[in-house]
Design an enzyme around this catalytic site. Structure first.
Site, PDB file in Angstrom:
ATOM      1  N   ASN A  12      19.350  51.931 -16.436  1.00  0.00           N
ATOM      2  CA  ASN A  12      20.276  52.498 -15.608  1.00  0.00           C
ATOM      3  C   ASN A  12      21.505  52.526 -16.079  1.00  0.00           C
ATOM      4  O   ASN A  12      22.067  51.291 -15.706  1.00  0.00           O
ATOM      5  CB  ASN A  12      19.951  52.499 -14.114  1.00  0.00           C
ATOM      6  CG  ASN A  12      20.685  53.183 -13.384  1.00  0.00           C
ATOM      7  OD1 ASN A  12      21.337  53.827 -13.580  1.00  0.00           O
ATOM      8  ND2 ASN A  12      20.699  52.330 -12.372  1.00  0.00           N
ATOM      9  N   TRP A  13      22.503  53.324 -16.574  1.00  0.00           N
ATOM     10  CA  TRP A  13      23.599  52.984 -16.970  1.00  0.00           C
ATOM     11  C   TRP A  13      24.509  53.271 -15.651  1.00  0.00           C
ATOM     12  O   TRP A  13      25.649  52.790 -16.016  1.00  0.00           O
ATOM     13  CB  TRP A  13      24.050  53.775 -18.135  1.00  0.00           C
ATOM     14  CG  TRP A  13      23.751  53.627 -19.595  1.00  0.00           C
ATOM     15  CD1 TRP A  13      22.803  52.668 -20.018  1.00  0.00           C
ATOM     16  CD2 TRP A  13      24.079  54.017 -20.989  1.00  0.00           C
ATOM     17  NE1 TRP A  13      22.517  52.664 -21.200  1.00  0.00           N
ATOM     18  CE2 TRP A  13      23.200  53.399 -21.897  1.00  0.00           C
ATOM     19  CE3 TRP A  13      24.735  55.180 -21.007  1.00  0.00           C
ATOM     20  CZ2 TRP A  13      23.252  53.893 -23.054  1.00  0.00           C
ATOM     21  CZ3 TRP A  13      24.903  55.659 -22.432  1.00  0.00           C
ATOM     22  CH2 TRP A  13      24.055  55.126 -23.400  1.00  0.00           C
ATOM     23  N   LYS A  14      24.134  53.593 -14.852  1.00  0.00           N
ATOM     24  CA  LYS A  14      25.144  53.675 -13.569  1.00  0.00           C
ATOM     25  C   LYS A  14      26.421  54.656 -14.186  1.00  0.00           C
ATOM     26  O   LYS A  14      26.309  55.440 -14.783  1.00  0.00           O
ATOM     27  CB  LYS A  14      25.505  52.567 -12.903  1.00  0.00           C
ATOM     28  CG  LYS A  14      24.070  51.656 -12.660  1.00  0.00           C
ATOM     29  CD  LYS A  14      24.438  50.358 -11.885  1.00  0.00           C
ATOM     30  CE  LYS A  14      23.031  49.868 -11.508  1.00  0.00           C
ATOM     31  NZ  LYS A  14      23.140  48.800 -10.817  1.00  0.00           N
ATOM     32  N   HIS A 105      17.839  55.371  -5.646  1.00  0.00           N
ATOM     33  CA  HIS A 105      18.507  54.051  -5.986  1.00  0.00           C
ATOM     34  C   HIS A 105      19.209  53.647  -4.860  1.00  0.00           C
ATOM     35  O   HIS A 105      20.032  54.182  -4.300  1.00  0.00           O
ATOM     36  CB  HIS A 105      19.382  54.321  -7.117  1.00  0.00           C
ATOM     37  CG  HIS A 105      19.712  53.088  -7.775  1.00  0.00           C
ATOM     38  ND1 HIS A 105      20.818  52.357  -7.604  1.00  0.00           N
ATOM     39  CD2 HIS A 105      19.181  52.312  -9.040  1.00  0.00           C
ATOM     40  CE1 HIS A 105      20.742  51.299  -8.187  1.00  0.00           C
ATOM     41  NE2 HIS A 105      19.774  50.976  -8.910  1.00  0.00           N
ATOM     42  N   GLU A 107      21.873  52.190  -4.865  1.00  0.00           N
ATOM     43  CA  GLU A 107      23.306  52.559  -4.534  1.00  0.00           C
ATOM     44  C   GLU A 107      23.506  53.739  -4.015  1.00  0.00           C
ATOM     45  O   GLU A 107      24.568  54.096  -3.257  1.00  0.00           O
ATOM     46  CB  GLU A 107      24.101  52.476  -5.983  1.00  0.00           C
ATOM     47  CG  GLU A 107      24.168  50.907  -6.372  1.00  0.00           C
ATOM     48  CD  GLU A 107      24.010  50.587  -7.916  1.00  0.00           C
ATOM     49  OE1 GLU A 107      24.168  51.491  -8.712  1.00  0.00           O
ATOM     50  OE2 GLU A 107      23.931  49.378  -8.027  1.00  0.00           O
ATOM     51  N   GLU A 177      13.278  47.450  -6.496  1.00  0.00           N
ATOM     52  CA  GLU A 177      14.501  46.933  -6.776  1.00  0.00           C
ATOM     53  C   GLU A 177      15.109  46.131  -5.475  1.00  0.00           C
ATOM     54  O   GLU A 177      15.812  46.908  -4.522  1.00  0.00           O
ATOM     55  CB  GLU A 177      15.621  47.889  -7.325  1.00  0.00           C
ATOM     56  CG  GLU A 177      14.924  48.553  -8.378  1.00  0.00           C
ATOM     57  CD  GLU A 177      16.154  49.213  -9.333  1.00  0.00           C
ATOM     58  OE1 GLU A 177      16.218  48.683 -10.473  1.00  0.00           O
ATOM     59  OE2 GLU A 177      16.882  49.933  -8.748  1.00  0.00           O
ATOM     60  N   GLY A 183      22.406  43.426  -9.868  1.00  0.00           N
ATOM     61  CA  GLY A 183      24.061  43.135 -10.220  1.00  0.00           C
ATOM     62  C   GLY A 183      24.489  41.897  -9.860  1.00  0.00           C
ATOM     63  O   GLY A 183      25.423  41.422 -10.130  1.00  0.00           O
ATOM     64  N   SER A 223      18.558  42.627 -11.823  1.00  0.00           N
ATOM     65  CA  SER A 223      18.958  41.497 -13.026  1.00  0.00           C
ATOM     66  C   SER A 223      18.054  41.048 -13.943  1.00  0.00           C
ATOM     67  O   SER A 223      17.883  39.991 -14.312  1.00  0.00           O
ATOM     68  CB  SER A 223      19.538  40.123 -12.127  1.00  0.00           C
ATOM     69  OG  SER A 223      20.598  40.397 -11.385  1.00  0.00           O
ATOM     70  N   GLY A 244      19.857  47.638 -15.117  1.00  0.00           N
ATOM     71  CA  GLY A 244      21.266  48.128 -15.232  1.00  0.00           C
ATOM     72  C   GLY A 244      22.119  47.265 -16.446  1.00  0.00           C
ATOM     73  O   GLY A 244      21.849  47.939 -17.367  1.00  0.00           O
ATOM     74  N   GLY A 245      22.539  46.372 -16.237  1.00  0.00           N
ATOM     75  CA  GLY A 245      23.548  45.720 -16.855  1.00  0.00           C
ATOM     76  C   GLY A 245      22.871  45.368 -18.454  1.00  0.00           C
ATOM     77  O   GLY A 245      23.737  45.856 -19.436  1.00  0.00           O
TER      78      GLY A 245
HETATM   79  P1  PGA Z   1      20.817  45.389 -12.746  1.00  0.00           P
HETATM   80  O1  PGA Z   1      20.662  46.975 -12.238  1.00  0.00           O
HETATM   81  O2  PGA Z   1      19.839  45.280 -13.926  1.00  0.00           O
HETATM   82  O3  PGA Z   1      22.573  45.300 -13.219  1.00  0.00           O
HETATM   83  O4  PGA Z   1      20.599  44.438 -11.872  1.00  0.00           O
HETATM   84  C1  PGA Z   1      19.311  47.204 -11.906  1.00  0.00           C
HETATM   85  C2  PGA Z   1      19.367  48.731 -11.266  1.00  0.00           C
HETATM   86  O5  PGA Z   1      20.232  48.806 -10.292  1.00  0.00           O
HETATM   87  O6  PGA Z   1      18.587  49.444 -11.535  1.00  0.00           O
END
Ligand code: PGA
Length: 265
Positions: A12-14, A105, A107, A177, A183, A223, A244-245
């Site tokens: 997930n590149w956000k 998600h 967020e 998640e 993050g 993470s 994500g990251g």
């Molecule tokens: P993260 O994000 O790996 O940077 O913690 C995961 C996500 O929000 O899908």
């Protein structure tokens, strides 16, 4: 290890990676993928921001090395068109050849008012339109600390669960998640992840039936890195990762794919 539901590595590149960065990422990933031994049980999908998604799709189509890589959108509306400023629809995604969508998600729940009801509406419509849907659930730190993890997941799953036929549900995937792990560098331990994944599978069994619950993949997210993915994938109820990251760099994303290949061997 026997992974009867296969393994899915999803990135997930956000709101990261512009057009130029997207193109160079996929070109570099193509060269790496040519060296890897993909099996049918491993699925890999990346979710760029919607503008970069179009460039990603063009680059994937032009590079045979990227054949095993699917692409998805980070969100999509339940209506097919209309006055919904800022949204994108399923038919628009289909027009550029996209078949995967993330819904719910944390967020989107936290910053954009997404509720269990809107998550359900998106999931129902997108499954009906033929998409593979990854539905995200997870508790916040304060909910965990006050012992409410199970209660929160139970509500998210019951109220967010799409009412569609069992055939359409075969394209539904869950992602656990924990919000406190996203993050933050704080990953759930394999024991914590496995415990919650098992609870989610029981909740799915109550909501549907035993065979659906056994067949539905549940990803872990929060993470995940090349350093911790092996121990997470070693858990029987963890069927992959939503990252994500660590999905933003070709080196780390390739290492995550390699972990998926390794656990299936
Ligand atoms: P993260 O994000 O790996 O940077 O913690 C995961 C996500 O929000 O899908």
């Amino acid at each position: 290890m026997e992974k009867s539901r296969g393994v899915l590595i999803a990135g997930n590149w956000k709101m990261n990676q512009n057009l130029a960065e997207t193109e160079s990422f996929f070109k570099a990933l193509s060269a790496r993928c040519e060296q890897l031994r993909f099996s049918k049980k491993l699925r890999v999908c990346l979710f760029p921001p919607v503008l970069s998604l179009f460039r990603a799709k063009e680059t994937v189509d032009q590079n045979p090395g990227l054949g095993p890589i699917a692409l998805g959108a980070q969100n999509a509306h339940w209506e097919k068109k209309g006055a919904f400023t800022g949204e994108v629809s399923g038919p628009m995604l289909h027009e550029i050849g996209i078949e995967w969508v993330l819904v719910g998600h944390s967020e989107r729940r936290q910053f954009f008012g997404e509720t269990d009801e809107t998550v359900r509406k998106r999931a129902e419509s997108l499954l009906t339109q033929g998409f593979h849907v990854i539905l995200c659930v997870g508790e916040t730190q304060s909910e965990r600390e006050s012992g409410k993890t199970y209660e929160v997941l139970s509500r998210q799953i019951h109220e967010g669960f799409p009412s569609v036929s069992e055939e359409l549900l075969s394209r539904l995937i869950f992602a656990y998640e924990p919000v406190w792990a996203i993050g933050t560098g704080l990953t759930a331990t394999p024991v914590q992840a496995e415990e919650v994944h098992e609870q989610i599978r029981k909740l799915l069994e109550h909501r549907t039936n035993h065979s659906f619950a056994q067949k539905t993949p549940i990803l872990y997210g929060g993470s995940v890195t090349p350093e911790n993915i092996d121990s997470l994938l070693d858990c029987a109820h963890v069927d992959g990762a939503l990252v994500g990251g660590a999905s933003l760099k070709v080196d780390s994303f390739t290492a995550l794919i390699q972990a998926g290949i390794k656990v299936l061997n």
